[in-house]
Design an enzyme around this catalytic site. Structure first.
Site, PDB file in Angstrom:
ATOM      1  N   PRO A  13       0.856  -1.191   0.000  1.00 11.91           N
ATOM      2  CA  PRO A  13       0.000   0.000   0.000  1.00 11.91           C
ATOM      3  C   PRO A  13       0.891   1.239   0.000  1.00 11.91           C
ATOM      4  O   PRO A  13       1.828   1.320   0.786  1.00 11.91           O
ATOM      5  CB  PRO A  13      -0.761  -0.112   1.327  1.00 11.91           C
ATOM      6  CG  PRO A  13      -0.573  -1.516   1.779  1.00 11.91           C
ATOM      7  CD  PRO A  13       0.728  -1.964   1.225  1.00 11.91           C
ATOM      8  N   CYS A  14       0.629   2.186  -0.886  1.00  7.14           N
ATOM      9  CA  CYS A  14       1.557   3.328  -0.935  1.00  7.14           C
ATOM     10  C   CYS A  14       0.907   4.628  -1.369  1.00  7.14           C
ATOM     11  O   CYS A  14       1.602   5.626  -1.526  1.00  7.14           O
ATOM     12  CB  CYS A  14       2.721   3.016  -1.869  1.00  7.14           C
ATOM     13  SG  CYS A  14       2.226   2.564  -3.538  1.00  7.14           S
ATOM     14  N   GLN A  15      -0.413   4.693  -1.526  1.00 10.39           N
ATOM     15  CA  GLN A  15      -1.020   5.897  -2.061  1.00 10.39           C
ATOM     16  C   GLN A  15      -0.669   7.147  -1.243  1.00 10.39           C
ATOM     17  O   GLN A  15      -0.353   8.183  -1.795  1.00 10.39           O
ATOM     18  CB  GLN A  15      -2.549   5.762  -2.108  1.00 10.39           C
ATOM     19  CG  GLN A  15      -3.042   4.772  -3.146  1.00 10.39           C
ATOM     20  CD  GLN A  15      -3.231   3.390  -2.557  1.00 10.39           C
ATOM     21  OE1 GLN A  15      -2.412   2.938  -1.763  1.00 10.39           O
ATOM     22  NE2 GLN A  15      -4.299   2.721  -2.948  1.00 10.39           N
ATOM     23  N   ALA A  16      -0.729   7.044   0.068  1.00  8.86           N
ATOM     24  CA  ALA A  16      -0.523   8.231   0.892  1.00  8.86           C
ATOM     25  C   ALA A  16       0.810   8.231   1.622  1.00  8.86           C
ATOM     26  O   ALA A  16       1.036   9.041   2.499  1.00  8.86           O
ATOM     27  CB  ALA A  16      -1.650   8.346   1.919  1.00  8.86           C
ATOM     28  N   TYR A  17       1.725   7.316   1.223  1.00 11.32           N
ATOM     29  CA  TYR A  17       2.957   7.179   1.982  1.00 11.32           C
ATOM     30  C   TYR A  17       4.205   7.225   1.117  1.00 11.32           C
ATOM     31  O   TYR A  17       5.222   6.665   1.462  1.00 11.32           O
ATOM     32  CB  TYR A  17       2.918   5.891   2.822  1.00 11.32           C
ATOM     33  CG  TYR A  17       1.882   5.994   3.890  1.00 11.32           C
ATOM     34  CD1 TYR A  17       2.163   6.634   5.087  1.00 11.32           C
ATOM     35  CD2 TYR A  17       0.596   5.528   3.685  1.00 11.32           C
ATOM     36  CE1 TYR A  17       1.207   6.777   6.064  1.00 11.32           C
ATOM     37  CE2 TYR A  17      -0.374   5.662   4.656  1.00 11.32           C
ATOM     38  CZ  TYR A  17      -0.066   6.290   5.847  1.00 11.32           C
ATOM     39  OH  TYR A  17      -1.022   6.427   6.812  1.00 11.32           O
TER      40      TYR A  17
END
Length: 494
Positions: free
Chosen positions: A110-114
């Site tokens: 998961p990486c959308q906001a990170y």
């Protein structure tokens, strides 16, 4: 030929790890023996009959112990983001990396906001949060491995929403791309002096006819990263962003023209994908199963739906009037039925005699009526009803039912079409995966979902049914993974 070998994998959830470990053992077993040995199928028969010991006991002792020990070294139960587990993964990579010519990294963090690019700037952006659950920082672990070990190629998978993800007013995909292209700089804030950090060229896996695999292709249109599974022999309209990163020093002119994924002449419908799986009926939730009670509930709900519809949908009502509940069917079955297809022949080994992970849910009585209505509607209109088309007296008591946000909450999987995207939400309820046959009146089983994901029938999912649904929904279809591996091999073998 096996150009790739899986050296290490990491999974945090216990049941998913058990599944992963058993499959690691399976691969080692097939490679050593040349084919699936009878011992493995005999174990599956015991599992199907409820007579099996845990695989760690059955295979972890006696004849197959050395292979089981290897599988335990390969498939690790780790929670990345926890320091000791991060260290354990890196130690394992360090221990085995010299046994191979090159390293390939595969994952879907998961990486959308990170994204780590400009993290200090992002903290000032309204809506940005640096806190989160451990899984939110898997992206950092992914970059750590890229920076430390410079694998030849990496493959990163994510939902297509990543292309339009924003933090505040900032589009995140461009930042994520910068991170992946230069992972060392992303982690440290700049390239490290005196160190030749490896950079990556980010390219799409698939090419349409007459296209060339270039950075310009995805720079002009990031949607070129999207893989549409139904176009590539998968019986599912699953659309995912899959980024291929090639280490700069391995780039060569031939990369541009290596063919993409095979394109199917026609889509594979669900009915062909599920051929040979026995018919089942649903049950009633929170009570002991009773076929006669289920029949009574079905008939009561059918009559109620007919009353609610009145004269509004005569063709749908006509179908429901003819409906006779299949109460003679079981809730589960371990024996294949007649029927096969070219597709299922790829998934079923002729030596396998039992069906695994194939049992139905129990549903609330009111949902039986909704499922019947939806299935009859889909038969008549070749599509599922929207929330606006539901009779109000039949609608569920959901606060957001009329908001439009979940207009297709109840969705029938039509037998003549590929399925919708199989997701882990299937573990919560089956409303979006209603079987097309109103007489069975049920959602799809774990094995049916696994077939749509192209898992072979001898792939045993461990844990309870909820955990099994999550494992299936979170996966990349194995058939697609094989096709991606072929593209990667075609690039690096040159």
């Amino acid at each position: 030929m096996h150009p790739f070998e899986l050296a290490v994998s990491a999974e945090m959830e216990a049941s998913a790890h058990s599944t992963l470990r058993l499959r690691a053992f399976y691969r080692l077993l097939v490679r050593q023996e040349g084919s699936v040995p009878r011992d493995y199928f005999a174990y599956l028969e015991k599992v199907a009959k409820g007579e099996a010991l845990p695989p760690s006991v059955h295979f972890g002792e006696g004849k197959w112990k050395p292979l089981w020990d290897q599988a335990e070294e390969e498939a690790l139960n780790l929670t990345l983001g926890v320091e000791k587990d991060n260290r354990a993964l890196l130690d394992r990579i360090e221990a085995v990396k010299d046994e191979f010519e090159e390293m390939i990294l595969i994952g879907g963090p998961p990486c959308q906001a990170y994204s780590l690019v400009g993290r200090s700037r992002q903290k000032k952006v309204k809506g940005f949060r640096s806190k989160g659950t451990t899984k939110h920082f898997l992206y950092k672990q992914y970059l750590d491995i890229l920076a430390e070990y410079s694998p030849a190629v990496f493959i990163m998978e994510n939902v297509k929403g990543i292309l339009t993800s924003k933090v505040g007013n900032n589009e995140m995909f461009a930042a994520i791309m910068r991170d992946l292209a230069d992972p060392s700089a992303a982690l440290s804030g700049s390239s490290r002096p005196g160190k030749k950090d490896k950079r990556y060229v980010l390219l799409p896996i698939h090419l349409d006819e007459a296209q060339k695999r270039t950075t310009e292709l995805v720079a002009d249109n990031p949607a070129a990263f999207i893989i549409r599974c139904e176009n590539h022999g998968i019986p599912q309209a699953r659309h995912r962003v899959i980024i291929m990163g090639i280490r700069e020093d391995l780039m060569h002119p031939g990369v541009a023209t290596v063919p993409g994924l095979p394109v199917s002449d026609s889509e594979i419908p669900i009915e062909k994908a599920l051929a040979g799986l026995p018919k089942l009926r649903s049950g009633l939730s929170r009570q002991q199963d009773d076929p006669e009670l289920w029949k009574w509930a079905m008939e009561s709900e059918r009559d109620w739906v007919l009353k609610v519809l009145g004269t509004s949908m005569p063709n749908v009502s006509g179908r429901l009037k003819k409906l006779k509940p299949s109460h003679g069917l079981p809730r589960s079955s371990i024996r294949y039925s007649e029927g096969t297809s070219c597709f299922t022949e790829k998934l079923r080994n002729s030596d396998q005699t039992v069906v695994l992970n194939h049992e139905t849910r129990g549903h609330m009585q009111s949902d039986l009526g909704r499922y019947m209505f939806c299935a009859a509607f889909a038969k008549e209109h070749k599509r599922s009803p929207s929330s606006e088309e539901f009779p109000k007296r039949l609608a569920p008591d959901h606060k957001n039912w009329e908001s439009g946000a979940f207009a297709d909450r109840f969705r029938v999987q039509r037998q003549e079409r590929p399925s919708n995207t199989v997701t882990s939400h299937l573990s919560k309820d089956g409303h979006a995966f209603i079987h097309w046959d109103p007489k069975q009146c049920r959602s799809l089983t774990v094995r049916e979902a696994a077939r749509l994901q192209t898992f072979p029938d001898d792939y045993l999912f461990m844990g309870n049914r909820t955990q099994q649904y999550i494992q299936v929904g979170n996966a990349v279809p194995p058939m697609l993974a094989r096709e991606i591996a072929q593209v990667v091999w075609s690039i690096i073998k040159k």
